[in-house]
Design a protein around this motif. Structure first.
Motif, PDB file in Angstrom:
ATOM      1  N   SER A 103       0.777   3.470   2.275  1.00 14.06           N
ATOM      2  CA  SER A 103       0.882   3.956   3.658  1.00 14.06           C
ATOM      3  C   SER A 103       2.318   4.070   4.202  1.00 14.06           C
ATOM      4  O   SER A 103       2.561   4.906   5.081  1.00 14.06           O
ATOM      5  CB  SER A 103       0.039   3.073   4.583  1.00 14.06           C
ATOM      6  N   GLY A 144     -10.467   3.657   2.436  1.00 16.18           N
ATOM      7  CA  GLY A 144     -10.270   3.350   3.856  1.00 16.18           C
ATOM      8  C   GLY A 144      -9.644   4.535   4.551  1.00 16.18           C
ATOM      9  O   GLY A 144      -8.881   5.293   3.945  1.00 16.18           O
ATOM     10  N   CYS A 145      -9.977   4.683   5.843  1.00 12.63           N
ATOM     11  CA  CYS A 145      -9.426   5.839   6.560  1.00 12.63           C
ATOM     12  C   CYS A 145      -9.485   5.637   8.067  1.00 12.63           C
ATOM     13  O   CYS A 145      -9.991   4.625   8.547  1.00 12.63           O
ATOM     14  CB  CYS A 145     -10.218   7.101   6.201  1.00 12.63           C
ATOM     15  N   GLY A 146      -8.979   6.592   8.806  1.00  9.81           N
ATOM     16  CA  GLY A 146      -9.082   6.534  10.256  1.00  9.81           C
ATOM     17  C   GLY A 146      -8.187   7.567  10.901  1.00  9.81           C
ATOM     18  O   GLY A 146      -7.467   8.306  10.223  1.00  9.81           O
ATOM     19  N   ARG A 198       0.330  -6.395  -4.775  1.00  6.30           N
ATOM     20  CA  ARG A 198      -0.207  -7.472  -3.940  1.00  6.30           C
ATOM     21  C   ARG A 198      -0.236  -8.759  -4.741  1.00  6.30           C
ATOM     22  O   ARG A 198      -0.410  -8.740  -5.964  1.00  6.30           O
ATOM     23  CB  ARG A 198      -1.611  -7.134  -3.439  1.00  6.30           C
ATOM     24  N   HIS A 208       0.861  -1.183   0.000  1.00  9.41           N
ATOM     25  CA  HIS A 208       0.000   0.000   0.000  1.00  9.41           C
ATOM     26  C   HIS A 208       0.899   1.237   0.000  1.00  9.41           C
ATOM     27  O   HIS A 208       2.128   1.101   0.101  1.00  9.41           O
ATOM     28  CB  HIS A 208      -0.969   0.007   1.197  1.00  9.41           C
ATOM     29  N   ALA A 254      -5.636   9.622   8.481  1.00 10.17           N
ATOM     30  CA  ALA A 254      -5.024   9.114   7.246  1.00 10.17           C
ATOM     31  C   ALA A 254      -6.115   8.455   6.420  1.00 10.17           C
ATOM     32  O   ALA A 254      -7.152   8.029   6.951  1.00 10.17           O
ATOM     33  CB  ALA A 254      -3.923   8.106   7.576  1.00 10.17           C
ATOM     34  N   PHE A 255      -5.894   8.433   5.133  1.00 10.39           N
ATOM     35  CA  PHE A 255      -6.834   7.719   4.259  1.00 10.39           C
ATOM     36  C   PHE A 255      -6.070   7.163   3.068  1.00 10.39           C
ATOM     37  O   PHE A 255      -4.967   7.640   2.734  1.00 10.39           O
ATOM     38  CB  PHE A 255      -7.981   8.635   3.795  1.00 10.39           C
ATOM     39  N   GLY A 256      -6.639   6.144   2.464  1.00 12.88           N
ATOM     40  CA  GLY A 256      -5.999   5.577   1.278  1.00 12.88           C
ATOM     41  C   GLY A 256      -7.070   5.154   0.293  1.00 12.88           C
ATOM     42  O   GLY A 256      -8.088   4.571   0.687  1.00 12.88           O
ATOM     43  N   GLU A 282      -2.489   8.007  -0.987  1.00 13.40           N
ATOM     44  CA  GLU A 282      -2.514   8.056   0.469  1.00 13.40           C
ATOM     45  C   GLU A 282      -2.696   9.505   0.895  1.00 13.40           C
ATOM     46  O   GLU A 282      -2.196  10.419   0.224  1.00 13.40           O
ATOM     47  CB  GLU A 282      -1.147   7.560   0.964  1.00 13.40           C
ATOM     48  N   PHE A 307      -8.114  -1.115  10.528  1.00 14.83           N
ATOM     49  CA  PHE A 307      -6.767  -1.060   9.946  1.00 14.83           C
ATOM     50  C   PHE A 307      -5.808  -0.988  11.118  1.00 14.83           C
ATOM     51  O   PHE A 307      -6.103  -0.316  12.119  1.00 14.83           O
ATOM     52  CB  PHE A 307      -6.577   0.181   9.055  1.00 14.83           C
ATOM     53  N   GLN A 331      -2.536   3.641  -5.676  1.00 21.58           N
ATOM     54  CA  GLN A 331      -3.282   4.196  -4.547  1.00 21.58           C
ATOM     55  C   GLN A 331      -2.876   5.658  -4.365  1.00 21.58           C
ATOM     56  O   GLN A 331      -1.821   6.085  -4.830  1.00 21.58           O
ATOM     57  CB  GLN A 331      -2.921   3.457  -3.245  1.00 21.58           C
ATOM     58  N   GLN A 382       3.589   7.515   4.737  1.00 20.36           N
ATOM     59  CA  GLN A 382       3.234   8.225   5.989  1.00 20.36           C
ATOM     60  C   GLN A 382       4.396   8.172   6.970  1.00 20.36           C
ATOM     61  O   GLN A 382       4.837   9.182   7.503  1.00 20.36           O
ATOM     62  CB  GLN A 382       2.094   7.510   6.714  1.00 20.36           C
ATOM     63  N   PHE A 406      -3.129   0.627  11.525  1.00 23.83           N
ATOM     64  CA  PHE A 406      -2.446   1.911  11.728  1.00 23.83           C
ATOM     65  C   PHE A 406      -3.380   3.057  12.047  1.00 23.83           C
ATOM     66  O   PHE A 406      -2.943   4.194  12.204  1.00 23.83           O
ATOM     67  CB  PHE A 406      -1.582   2.257  10.505  1.00 23.83           C
ATOM     68  N   THR A 407      -4.701   2.799  12.085  1.00 27.69           N
ATOM     69  CA  THR A 407      -5.642   3.852  12.461  1.00 27.69           C
ATOM     70  C   THR A 407      -6.606   3.329  13.519  1.00 27.69           C
ATOM     71  O   THR A 407      -6.941   2.148  13.543  1.00 27.69           O
ATOM     72  CB  THR A 407      -6.445   4.351  11.233  1.00 27.69           C
TER      73      THR A 407
HETATM   74  N1  PHE Z   1      -3.521   1.302   3.454  1.00 25.01           N
HETATM   75  C1  PHE Z   1      -4.906   0.935   3.464  1.00 25.01           C
HETATM   76  C2  PHE Z   1      -5.158  -0.094   2.367  1.00 25.01           C
HETATM   77  O1  PHE Z   1      -4.320  -0.273   1.532  1.00 25.01           O
HETATM   78  C3  PHE Z   1      -5.791   2.138   3.239  1.00 25.01           C
HETATM   79  C4  PHE Z   1      -5.682   3.108   4.365  1.00 25.01           C
HETATM   80  C5  PHE Z   1      -4.781   4.154   4.326  1.00 25.01           C
HETATM   81  C6  PHE Z   1      -6.512   2.974   5.470  1.00 25.01           C
HETATM   82  C7  PHE Z   1      -4.706   5.029   5.360  1.00 25.01           C
HETATM   83  C8  PHE Z   1      -6.450   3.866   6.519  1.00 25.01           C
HETATM   84  C9  PHE Z   1      -5.529   4.891   6.458  1.00 25.01           C
HETATM   85  O2  PHE Z   1      -6.187  -0.727   2.330  1.00 25.01           O
END
Ligand code: PHE
Length: 368
Positions: free
Chosen positions: A197, A311-313, A221, A195, A334-336, A237, A275, A235, A200, A277-278
């Motif tokens: 992320s 996705g986020c958090g 992946r 990802h 953060a979000f992705g 981020e 997730f 993606q 970050q 990390f969030t």
């Molecule tokens: N890295 C997560 C994914 O690949 C997406 C994500 C990013 C979620 C940042 C929360 C915060 O699915």
């Protein structure tokens, strides 16, 4: 300039005779032709021109002498001198044209320019739809005060997992999910990032808060290709870290993004998710831009009225600790999101495979 014909005035015997009677010292242009033909550069031709037409030439000399001739000879002598001068000049000019063409061709050849290539055959092309979406999303976020950050695709497992609070037994770490590059010591284990992320963690490690970044790029992946999965995909981020950032800031930011990207009246819906990390984490749906909240026939949302987007958090304090931030001083979100997914939803693209098939009939529909 000169009319070439057999009765060239300069070889006209009568004229010669007259010239002799007038006692003019003039060259015969026809005699000079061989010399002119033998000249192979503009510089040498300029020398020749100076010698035969310049101030020190016999033609110029005779011109100067005109005034000393008896009145009744002046007119005829002037006419004759001009005739010769124009004839020589004409031959010089003709040679110059030929030399210019040759010299241009030689210099283009030296520069490697092939003038025979038909440039009209080269299509101009345009950015790939994926790049267009990346640019557009980046623009929206830079408009909100973010800047664009970058990170490596071949990544240390530390940044992809550990720094992001992902435990050693997390299923994402399995070889069946993640593509590893190296099975060396655990601390320098390398992989193709799963990802975006890790950017970050890398960014926070290098920069003190506040942080407002988006980071577009490839992710990898171990997935089998189907209509919605590619082993290599894109993606974007997002990360905001500052004093007193709240969950409502996250929602408001994503809604503003969705309104600019999809439609001005878009609303977002957050569903609880997980997730590493969030915390808390959420999946984000945007209201369908194609129908009025869930028409059963809608080809975009299939009747649900919602489109699953990202996705986020809120950044987990463990992540702040891993990168050397004080979790008591800052908060962040953060979000992705998947770039292909954004493009597919917006344009009604039925398979992610179109992005890598490179079929011009597909690509040419999105000339940005
Ligand atoms: N890295 C997560 C994914 O690949 C997406 C994500 C990013 C979620 C940042 C929360 C915060 O699915």
């Amino acid at each position: 300039m000169t009319e070439e014909n057999n009765q060239d005035p300069e070889v006209d015997l009568d004229a010669k005779l007259e010239e002799m009677m007038l006692n003019l010292r003039l060259p015969d242009p026809a005699d000079l032709q061989d010399e002119i033909d033998g000249i192979t550069s503009s510089e040498a031709l300029a020398e020749f021109e100076k010698k035969h037409l310049g101030k020190g030439s016999s033609i110029a000399g005779e011109m100067r002498n005109l005034g000393r001739l008896p009145q009744d000879q002046r007119r005829e002598a002037g006419r004759r001198i001009n005739e010769v001068r124009q004839a020589v000049q004409g031959r010089v000019n003709e040679r110059q044209e030929a030399l210019t063409v040759q010299e241009r061709a030689a210099s283009m050849a030296a520069e490697g320019i092939d003038v025979t290539v038909d440039h009209r055959q080269i299509p101009i092309g345009s950015l790939h739809l994926i790049q267009q979406v990346i640019d557009e999303v980046s623009d929206i976020f830079t408009g909100l005060g973010y800047h664009v950050a970058d990170g490596p695709e071949a990544e240390l497992a530390w940044y992809n997992f550990d720094a992001l609070n992902t435990p050693p037994d997390h299923p994402g770490r399995l070889e069946s999910d993640t593509m590893y590059l190296d099975y060396g010591k655990p601390e320098d284990e390398m992989l193709l990032r799963a990802h975006t992320s890790p950017v970050q963690a890398r960014y926070m490690e290098q920069n003190p808060p506040p942080v407002y970044i988006v980071s577009p790029g490839r992710a990898y992946r171990n997935d089998t290709i189907d209509a919605s999965h590619l082993p290599v995909f894109f993606q974007i981020e997002g990360l905001a870290v500052d004093e007193n950032i709240k969950f409502s800031d996250l929602k408001g930011t994503l809604e503003e993004f969705a309104r600019q990207f999809f439609a001005p009246d878009t609303v977002v819906r957050l569903r609880p998710h997980y997730f590493p990390f969030t915390e808390p984490s959420a999946e984000v749906d945007v209201s369908c831009f194609n129908c009025d909240r869930g028409e059963s026939s809608c080809r975009v949302c299939g009747g649900s009225g919602w489109l699953e987007m990202l996705g986020c958090g809120m950044v987990d304090p463990a992540v702040f600790e891993a990168v050397g931030y004080d979790p008591d001083a800052v908060t962040g979100f953060a979000f992705g999101m998947g770039v292909e997914r954004l493009a597919m939803v917006r344009h009604g693209i039925d398979s992610i495979r179109h992005f890598i098939d490179n079929d011009l009939r597909f690509l040419e529909q999105f000339q940005g």
